[in-house]
Enzyme design. Sequence first.
Site, PDB file in Angstrom:
ATOM      1  N   ASP A  47       8.928  41.636   1.965  1.00 18.05           N
ATOM      2  CA  ASP A  47       8.140  42.500   1.089  1.00 18.05           C
ATOM      3  C   ASP A  47       8.950  43.738   0.704  1.00 18.05           C
ATOM      4  OD1 ASP A  47       5.452  43.127  -0.045  1.00 18.05           O
ATOM      5  OD2 ASP A  47       5.572  44.828   1.325  1.00 18.05           O
ATOM      6  N   GLU A  69      11.481  39.999  -2.123  1.00 10.16           N
ATOM      7  CA  GLU A  69      10.692  40.499  -3.251  1.00 10.16           C
ATOM      8  C   GLU A  69      11.551  41.572  -3.923  1.00 10.16           C
ATOM      9  OE1 GLU A  69       6.362  42.526  -4.325  1.00 10.16           O
ATOM     10  OE2 GLU A  69       7.365  43.033  -2.447  1.00 10.16           O
TER      11      GLU A  69
END
Length: 525
Positions: free
Chosen positions: A207, A270
């Site tokens: 993330d 990401e």
Amino acid sequence: MGQARVSGSVPPWWHGAVIYQLYVRSWRDSDDDGYGDLRGIIERLDYLTWLGVDAIWLSPTMPSPDHDWGYDVSDYTGVHPELGTLADLDELIAQAGRRGLRVLLDLVPNHTSSAHPWFADAAASRESAHRGYYVWADPGPDGGPPNNWLDFTGRPAWQWHDSGQYYLHNFLPGQPDLNWWEPAVHQEFRHILEFWFDRGVAGFRIDVANGLYKDAELRDNPPIGDGGPLEGAFGLRTVHNLNRPETHGVYRDWRKIAESYSPARLLLGETWVPDAERLAAYYGDNDELQLGFNFPFAFAGFGPARLAPIVERTLAALPPGACPAWTGSNHDLGRFPSRWCGGDERRIRLALLILATLPGTSVLYYGDEIGMTDVDVPVALRRDNATLDVALGADRDRARTPLPWDGSPGGGFTGPGVTPWLPMAEHPAATVAGQRDDPGSVLWLCRRLLALRRAELGGGIAEFENLLVTEGLWAYLTGPLVVAANFTDQPAAMPAQAGEVLLTTSGADSAGVLRPWEGVIARQA
């Protein structure tokens, strides 16, 4: 031209693979509490095997107060009790492995929850052992926040704390940013990686992979100018609180850890960057992330003139032998059947064909395989704290609703009479069971596409060449195949390079003609 894998080497499993992003709370509720869980995934693994995917990426499974539904972690080596136990996760990894499926977890290294023991200690005293784990700063000259940084809701990214300083939160106030200038933070995450890799986790989706380090001088962000949404937001270019060059060293370190295992573990980032060159930087010299999400592709309009150049630039920018990753949907962006296709089944089928035939790794979001569209979640039923006050239609809950397995009460997701955590579509246009019984359905097309991909393109990164790119037509060579796609309402001629037709999105014989919004896969003539 595209690239082939390095000659003489055995390609990693993710080259040419299909990864299926599974939002755990919305997959299958095994205990009728309204929330999907790990045992619900175990119960439906055979469906994923039937569909033909290679790996599953689970939305956050770690303990969390759920201010941001697991992206605020309070324990990096546990399992959220609403989702199951560590034993359940071990069983899921084992059961998936028996079926040839790998399991990726979601890792959040940019910030923790304010409920994490590290932060509880850091907040207790300015002299505490964990104070340096987080980004703290004295007030600015005017007594307010230290600089002009904004969090992802557009509010100041600094929260005043009664210890006499502000702490940084690029996301919600309950998600304090970690301080990656602190060596102890590096050591903590090395242990976290090894803990999960030792348990058989095949890798991580990381993330905010372009986050981590913050400008050491905490300088103000400059105005965004003409930049798009991937350059920044709320009028500011995010050059000092994201995308710092020091972040690359973390991934070089993690890559060594990942490759110390056999098979090597996967680091999928990401990578929220606006162009192919900055995406390629996160691959390093094939010594950082092995995969990075291509957000310019996902954000592009659904048409050849927008998509084809991004594919070409990406393949040219990545280091030799590196693998691109393509996706159209996720838990933040919404679903491509809505965003790209407006719910039009012909366009949904065409998009699935494109995603299944581009070289590299394809990532499907749960429900993509049945053409599942965004669900209009009434404001009173929304659960995403970050977007509760955002204008109607901008919420993220619309793409996180339960998968409609069948038409029964509870939709096959949960028991009859149980209220799911997010509402299901009242009358879903498609269910898994309904489409599985229909060989002409989107689900069966997706299954055929993945089987064809595995048979013809599997095991590496296919050579790629754009043959024709107009406003409405796209034809390309991918490995031994010719793909032709018609993005218009008018019929069009098949490219001369197309030979024997292997598959059409319409299910009909092509007869040398591309129907409106039809895609065709053929052998090269």
